[in-house]
Design an enzyme around this catalytic site. Structure first.
Site, mmCIF file in Angstrom:
data_model
loop_
_atom_site.group_PDB
_atom_site.id
_atom_site.type_symbol
_atom_site.label_atom_id
_atom_site.label_comp_id
_atom_site.label_asym_id
_atom_site.label_seq_id
_atom_site.Cartn_x
_atom_site.Cartn_y
_atom_site.Cartn_z
ATOM 1 N N VAL A 175 0.804 -1.212 0.000
ATOM 2 C CA VAL A 175 0.000 0.000 0.000
ATOM 3 C C VAL A 175 0.845 1.273 0.000
ATOM 4 O O VAL A 175 0.322 2.359 -0.251
ATOM 5 C CB VAL A 175 -0.962 -0.011 1.208
ATOM 6 N N TYR A 176 2.142 1.185 0.277
ATOM 7 C CA TYR A 176 2.975 2.387 0.322
ATOM 8 C C TYR A 176 3.079 3.010 -1.063
ATOM 9 O O TYR A 176 3.638 2.417 -1.983
ATOM 10 C CB TYR A 176 4.373 2.069 0.850
ATOM 11 N N LYS A 177 2.553 4.206 -1.184
ATOM 12 C CA LYS A 177 2.524 4.936 -2.457
ATOM 13 C C LYS A 177 1.974 4.057 -3.580
ATOM 14 O O LYS A 177 2.457 4.062 -4.697
ATOM 15 C CB LYS A 177 3.917 5.445 -2.813
#
Length: 353
Positions: A68-70
């Site tokens: 989900v990071y960036k």
């Protein structure tokens, strides 16, 4: 660089783990097109490789990311930057949250985990993941299903170790019991929010992790930048994470006034040590029971270099005790009772909630 074993495994990881949460200049979240995560900080694309190479040169061998990071950019950058040293580094990633509008792109079900792991492998440009975390508890999926899926992924060579992030203590203990009962791979790592300004983890997670030999990796060891000393009492500079409601909620302070008192003590210690406030805060964390690694998220070269200098010294027992005292918060029941009544049976080194 200093290294520690991760939980009860024989895997050695650096005391500083480099996180990729802010890698990438901008990325849209497919489930919410107006979301670009910029409030948590960004690292320009060209700077990512410089920062990772600096970390590698300093001996960091542990890198953290999540799908989900960036919107996957964290994994893509990490995969590209670590490709030539893949066999010398430990990569941890996570899955659980939604990154598309697919109704099944969510949770810790077998369906989602198999798809999420395959997608993470592609973005990381690797054929295995060293440490795969369940990014948060899924109340809709049984732990038996989740653990069987993870065990199958381990047996298939897709992942090597498993961990959790942001679980309650009973979630983790129940999962460990299911693994023991079913003969499945067990969680060896807990990644949680832990720092001098937020010591909630010490109530149940830390004693549990120490007792069950589960390693702890702490995210936001500087409380979203508060423990660098850059904020003054009563001020929230425009554009800062503290001034952004969403960003501030991601790394909440137990008590902001007390947090300023903590920074005052950190500043005194740092000045005597010819070090920075941030270095003192990281060193306190690494002195606490059960902690394997502090997950740093430096977005600028000077921040990373400062974090790395924390490895050049350690706090004395007296300094740790002083920081413990200024950051202490009243223990709720039954913890005050356990501390008081159980003191007659406590031995040196015991970890009490």
């Amino acid at each position: 660089m200093r290294y520690r074993y991760l939980g009860d495994t024989g895997l050695s990881v650096s005391e500083l783990c480099y996180g990729s949460f802010n890698f990438g200049g901008s990325a849209k979240f497919l489930g919410a097109p107006d979301k670009d995560w910029a409030e948590f900080g960004t690292v320009d694309d060209d700077d990512v490789f410089t920062l990772i190479n600096t970390a590698l040169d300093a001996g960091i061998n542990f890198f953290d990311t999540a799908d989900v990071y960036k919107n996957g950019m964290g994994e893509e950058f990490l995969g590209a930057a670590l490709k030539k040293v893949r066999d010398r580094v430990v990569i941890g990633t996570k899955g659980r949250w939604r990154i598309t509008d697919d109704p099944n792109d969510l949770g810790a079900s077998r369906h989602h985990l198999f798809a999420a792991v395959e997608a993470s492998l592609r973005r990381l440009n690797t054929d295995y993941i060293d440490l795969y975390h369940i990014h948060g508890f899924d109340p809709r999926t049984s732990l038996d299903e989740t653990l069987r899926a993870l065990d199958d992924l381990i047996r298939a060579g897709k992942i090597r170790y498993i961990g959790v992030s942001n679980f309650a203590a009973w979630h983790l203990m129940k999962a460990l019991s299911v693994s023991e009962l079913r003969g499945l791979s067990r969680f060896v790592c807990y990644q949680g929010y832990y720092n001098l300004a937020a010591r909630d983890l010490e109530r149940e997670i830390v004693p549990l992790a120490v007792d069950q030999k589960v390693g702890i990796t702490a995210w936001s060891p500087l409380a979203g930048g508060f423990l660098t000393g850059k904020y003054k009492r009563g001020e929230r500079p425009e554009g800062s994470r503290l001034a952004n409601a969403t960003a501030a909620e991601s790394a909440p302070l137990t008590d902001e006034e007390q947090a300023h008192d903590i920074v005052d003590v950190l500043r005194e210690i740092a000045e005597k040590r010819d070090a920075s406030i941030a270095q003192a805060a990281v060193n306190w964390l690494l002195a606490k029971p059960g902690v394997t690694s502090a997950v740093i998220g430096a977005s600028k070269p000077h921040q990373l270099e400062d974090n790395l200098r924390a490895m050049e010294w350690t706090l004395s027992e007296e300094e740790v005790a002083r920081l413990d005292e200024v950051s202490e918060v009243p223990a709720p029941y039954p913890y005050w009772h356990i501390r008081t009544v159980g003191a007659d049976r406590k031995l040196p080194g015991d970890v009490y909630p």
